[in-house]
Design a protein around this motif. Structure first.
Motif, PDB file in Angstrom:
ATOM      1  N   LEU A 159      -0.611  13.646 -26.907  1.00  0.00           N
ATOM      2  CA  LEU A 159      -0.963  14.485 -26.018  1.00  0.00           C
ATOM      3  C   LEU A 159      -1.230  13.888 -24.647  1.00  0.00           C
ATOM      4  N   ALA A 160      -0.145  14.111 -23.737  1.00  0.00           N
ATOM      5  CA  ALA A 160      -0.264  13.221 -22.683  1.00  0.00           C
ATOM      6  C   ALA A 160      -0.436  14.001 -21.230  1.00  0.00           C
ATOM      7  N   ARG A 161      -1.227  13.590 -20.382  1.00  0.00           N
ATOM      8  CA  ARG A 161      -1.314  14.168 -19.264  1.00  0.00           C
ATOM      9  C   ARG A 161      -0.959  13.075 -18.084  1.00  0.00           C
ATOM     10  N   TYR A 162      -0.238  13.033 -17.172  1.00  0.00           N
ATOM     11  CA  TYR A 162       0.026  12.192 -16.154  1.00  0.00           C
ATOM     12  C   TYR A 162      -0.844  12.601 -15.001  1.00  0.00           C
ATOM     13  N   PHE A 206      -7.945  19.326 -25.038  1.00  0.00           N
ATOM     14  CA  PHE A 206      -6.579  19.171 -25.712  1.00  0.00           C
ATOM     15  C   PHE A 206      -6.243  19.782 -26.799  1.00  0.00           C
ATOM     16  N   LEU A 207      -7.331  19.691 -27.798  1.00  0.00           N
ATOM     17  CA  LEU A 207      -7.107  20.179 -29.084  1.00  0.00           C
ATOM     18  C   LEU A 207      -7.074  21.610 -29.156  1.00  0.00           C
ATOM     19  N   GLY A 208      -8.298  22.107 -28.309  1.00  0.00           N
ATOM     20  CA  GLY A 208      -7.914  23.595 -27.942  1.00  0.00           C
ATOM     21  C   GLY A 208      -6.865  24.165 -27.500  1.00  0.00           C
ATOM     22  N   ALA A 209      -6.231  23.734 -26.475  1.00  0.00           N
ATOM     23  CA  ALA A 209      -4.864  24.233 -26.214  1.00  0.00           C
ATOM     24  C   ALA A 209      -3.951  23.890 -27.066  1.00  0.00           C
ATOM     25  N   LEU A 210      -3.839  22.862 -27.928  1.00  0.00           N
ATOM     26  CA  LEU A 210      -2.864  22.762 -28.943  1.00  0.00           C
ATOM     27  C   LEU A 210      -2.937  23.837 -30.221  1.00  0.00           C
ATOM     28  N   GLY A 220       0.751  -1.427   0.116  1.00  0.00           N
ATOM     29  CA  GLY A 220       0.036   0.069   0.003  1.00  0.00           C
ATOM     30  C   GLY A 220       0.902   1.164  -0.012  1.00  0.00           C
ATOM     31  N   GLN A 221       2.059   1.140   0.476  1.00  0.00           N
ATOM     32  CA  GLN A 221       2.918   2.215   0.270  1.00  0.00           C
ATOM     33  C   GLN A 221       3.486   2.747  -1.089  1.00  0.00           C
ATOM     34  N   VAL A 222       3.206   1.933  -2.150  1.00  0.00           N
ATOM     35  CA  VAL A 222       3.604   2.355  -3.389  1.00  0.00           C
ATOM     36  C   VAL A 222       2.551   3.056  -4.094  1.00  0.00           C
ATOM     37  N   VAL A 223       3.095   4.225  -4.464  1.00  0.00           N
ATOM     38  CA  VAL A 223       2.141   5.385  -5.100  1.00  0.00           C
ATOM     39  C   VAL A 223       2.488   5.350  -6.858  1.00  0.00           C
ATOM     40  N   TYR A 224       1.330   5.179  -7.200  1.00  0.00           N
ATOM     41  CA  TYR A 224       1.174   5.056  -8.784  1.00  0.00           C
ATOM     42  C   TYR A 224       0.998   6.584  -9.419  1.00  0.00           C
ATOM     43  N   GLN A 225       1.326   6.793 -10.459  1.00  0.00           N
ATOM     44  CA  GLN A 225       0.760   7.775 -11.463  1.00  0.00           C
ATOM     45  C   GLN A 225       0.174   7.044 -12.729  1.00  0.00           C
ATOM     46  N   GLY A 226      -0.813   7.647 -13.165  1.00  0.00           N
ATOM     47  CA  GLY A 226      -1.442   6.797 -14.468  1.00  0.00           C
ATOM     48  C   GLY A 226      -1.207   7.958 -15.730  1.00  0.00           C
ATOM     49  N   VAL A 227      -1.935   7.607 -16.557  1.00  0.00           N
ATOM     50  CA  VAL A 227      -1.498   8.393 -17.844  1.00  0.00           C
ATOM     51  C   VAL A 227      -3.195   8.510 -18.391  1.00  0.00           C
ATOM     52  N   VAL A 228      -3.510   9.654 -19.301  1.00  0.00           N
ATOM     53  CA  VAL A 228      -4.425   9.753 -20.187  1.00  0.00           C
ATOM     54  C   VAL A 228      -3.643  10.431 -21.394  1.00  0.00           C
ATOM     55  N   CYS A 229      -3.804   9.647 -22.315  1.00  0.00           N
ATOM     56  CA  CYS A 229      -3.069   9.810 -23.592  1.00  0.00           C
ATOM     57  C   CYS A 229      -3.547   9.836 -24.979  1.00  0.00           C
ATOM     58  N   LEU A 230      -3.719  11.063 -25.563  1.00  0.00           N
ATOM     59  CA  LEU A 230      -4.413  11.196 -26.557  1.00  0.00           C
ATOM     60  C   LEU A 230      -3.514  10.902 -28.080  1.00  0.00           C
ATOM     61  N   SER A 231      -3.960  10.065 -28.869  1.00  0.00           N
ATOM     62  CA  SER A 231      -3.171  10.091 -29.937  1.00  0.00           C
ATOM     63  C   SER A 231      -4.080  10.866 -31.267  1.00  0.00           C
TER      64      SER A 231
END
Ligand SMILES: Cc1cc2nc3c(=O)[nH]c(=O)nc-3n(C[C@H](O)[C@H](O)[C@H](O)COP(=O)(O)OP(=O)(O)OC[C@H]3O[C@@H](n4cnc5c(N)ncnc54)[C@H](O)[C@@H]3O)c2cc1C
Length: 446
Positions: free
Chosen positions: A330-333, A352-356, A274-285
């Motif tokens: 375009l990736a966000r962790y 995402f596309l608006g920011a791009l 339970g001590q392990v902290v993970y990061q995930g990702v959302v990633c748009l191709s």
């Protein structure tokens, strides 16, 4: 002595381990939840083209990975290209690809640049990062780069990659990144050189899977493991109730999955997992008609930009592979609690596309031919303070015959395929030793 070995998780780790255990004469079965093997390396279809769901490159120093590709006969299918790195700071684009770019880099004064260079050289020269595990990453960067550079460059980058988790992350995290990227610029002119296998990781996975089946490894996809328990054998219960029996099982899935499917783990083991902290990702191709700025990676420090990284894959991979078009990611962790982790695909795509469009004056949404979202929750185990002492999951468990080998056991390195495959090579002798010993509780407690 031949053992029946079950491997839970058919990512590159599980499949490489399967290859090694089969070569040692064991009867190996890989159980994978998804409809196809490959995990984070899997591909998807985008506008009629197939490429990795998440961006991947090979670095010249990825020796263990390159050796595996060679075993699979793929060396001749590797392509290497010089690439460029971009920085987006205060709405401005900067190249940080050569020493000259670095000297010119306008956001920092000369003294700050000298201190930043010193930070990078210092990290690159240190061979073992474990002594940095006790130092918070922010403290270490500010100490070496100075407050101005820390506030202007490092802190926004840390926040964009780690969110609030940066506060509990150690200096070993940034050390391993700097060292990896620095070594990618090994040539005399310090130009970055990156590689990929023609056809992407889909090609590697196809070859590896065919090779495993040829060698007699059983790969079962669409089998989501719900429970692993010890009876006379190690029983692996799939979600549909089917029971698979083995002498030994190796869990290659993320640590939260280990804790969930292995109810017999004791309280101390659960607490540690339970001590392990993970990061995930959302990633748009994004498949688009025109190239962007020609940087493989663009690091972004401006906090109004909703993604943290732009990867222009076709600055590396031949655009001909995509019918002359460009492939961007375009990736966000995201942490588990980040609201972006639960937003819908359509909403994220629009933002995402608006920011791009705001970032790249030459980019227009009507140039986009196709988009596709990929998400993963437990991607990278963060190097939190005192990780090796407090969180690093051990290979063995208190359940006889059940072992854990996953990327949370990468210390002294970043998450990448080379480190993942190296985990297998490093732990193989011990795993083989345990497979040939009888799985008694006394042994498993070591
Ligand atoms: C955005 C991104 C960019 C990256 N860029 C690079 C790069 O440029 N270069 C590089 O070298 N590496 C890169 N990586 C890292 C690389 O993808 C990983 O190091 C590697 O894929 C990890 O493999 P794995 O087998 O350990 O894990 P995974 O691929 O996560 O495999 C675990 C498998 O377990 C399965 N599973 C989970 N639960 C169950 C269950 N209950 N039952 C059965 N099966 C289950 C999953 O479906 C999955 O297939 C990147 C990763 C991401 C996300």
């Amino acid at each position: 002595m031949t053992a029946r070995v079950g491997i839970v998780g058919g990512g590159i780790l599980g499949m490489t381990l399967a290859r090694r255990l089969r070569a040692a004469g064991h009867a190996v079965t890989v159980l994978e939840a998804a409809p196809s093997a490959g995990g984070l390396l899997a591909s998807h279809e985008l506008g009629g083209h197939r490429w990795d769901k998440f961006y991947h490159v090979v670095l010249p120093q990825d020796e263990t990975l390159l050796a595996l590709l060679d075993e699979l006969g793929l060396t001749s299918e590797l392509e290497w290209r010089p690439t460029r790195t971009g920085f987006f700071v205060d709405g401005q684009w900067h190249s940080l690809s050569t020493s000259w770019d670095y000297l010119r880099f306008p956001p920092l004064g000369l003294l700050d640049k000298a201190r930043l260079a010193l930070t990078i050289l210092r990290a690159a020269a240190q061979r073992d990062g474990r002594s940095l595990e006790s130092i918070p990453v922010g403290e270490w960067l500010e100490r070496w780069s100075g407050t101005a550079t820390y506030r202007r460059i490092w802190l926004p980058l840390l926040k964009s990659k780690l969110g609030d988790n940066y506060r509990q992350t150690s200096a070993a995290f940034i050390w391993s990144y700097i060292r990896r990227l620095y070594r990618a610029r090994a040539s005399a002119d310090k130009r970055e050189r990156l590689g990929y296998v023609r056809g992407g990781y889909a090609r590697v996975l196809d070859r590896l899977e065919a090779d495993l089946r040829e060698r007699g490894v059983t790969i079962q996809v669409g089998v989501r493991v719900a429970e692993v328990r010890r009876r006379d054998d190690v029983e692996v219960v799939a979600e549909d109730g089917t029971i698979h029996r083995f002498d030994h099982v190796v869990l290659t899935v993320p640590t939260p999955v280990v804790a969930r499917i292995c109810p017999a783990l004791d309280a101390a083991e659960r607490a540690r997992l339970g001590q392990v902290v993970y990061q995930g990702v959302v990633c748009l191709s994004v498949l688009t008609r025109e190239p962007l700025a020609g940087y493989y990676v663009t690091n972004i420090t401006d906090d109004w930009v909703p993604f943290t990284t732009v990867v222009e894959m076709t600055s590396l991979v031949d655009r001909a592979h995509f019918g002359g078009n460009s492939l961007l990611y375009l990736a966000r962790y995201v942490s588990r609690t980040d609201p972006w982790a639960t937003r819908g695909d359509a909403e994220i795509t629009t933002e995402f596309l608006g920011a791009l469009e705001r970032m790249y004056p030459g980019f227009r949404r009507d140039q986009v031919l196709a988009t596709r979202m990929a998400r993963a929750t437990d991607v990278q185990a963060l190097s939190t303070i005192d990780y090796s002492a407090t969180a690093l999951p051990p290979l063995t468990t208190s359940v006889p015959g059940v072992l854990v080998l996953n990327t949370a056991q990468i210390v002294n390195g970043t998450l990448n395929v080379n480190e993942t495959v190296s985990l297998v090579e490093r732990h193989l002798p011990e795993i083989l030793g345990r497979l040939t010993a009888s799985p008694t509780p006394a042994l498993a407690a070591v």
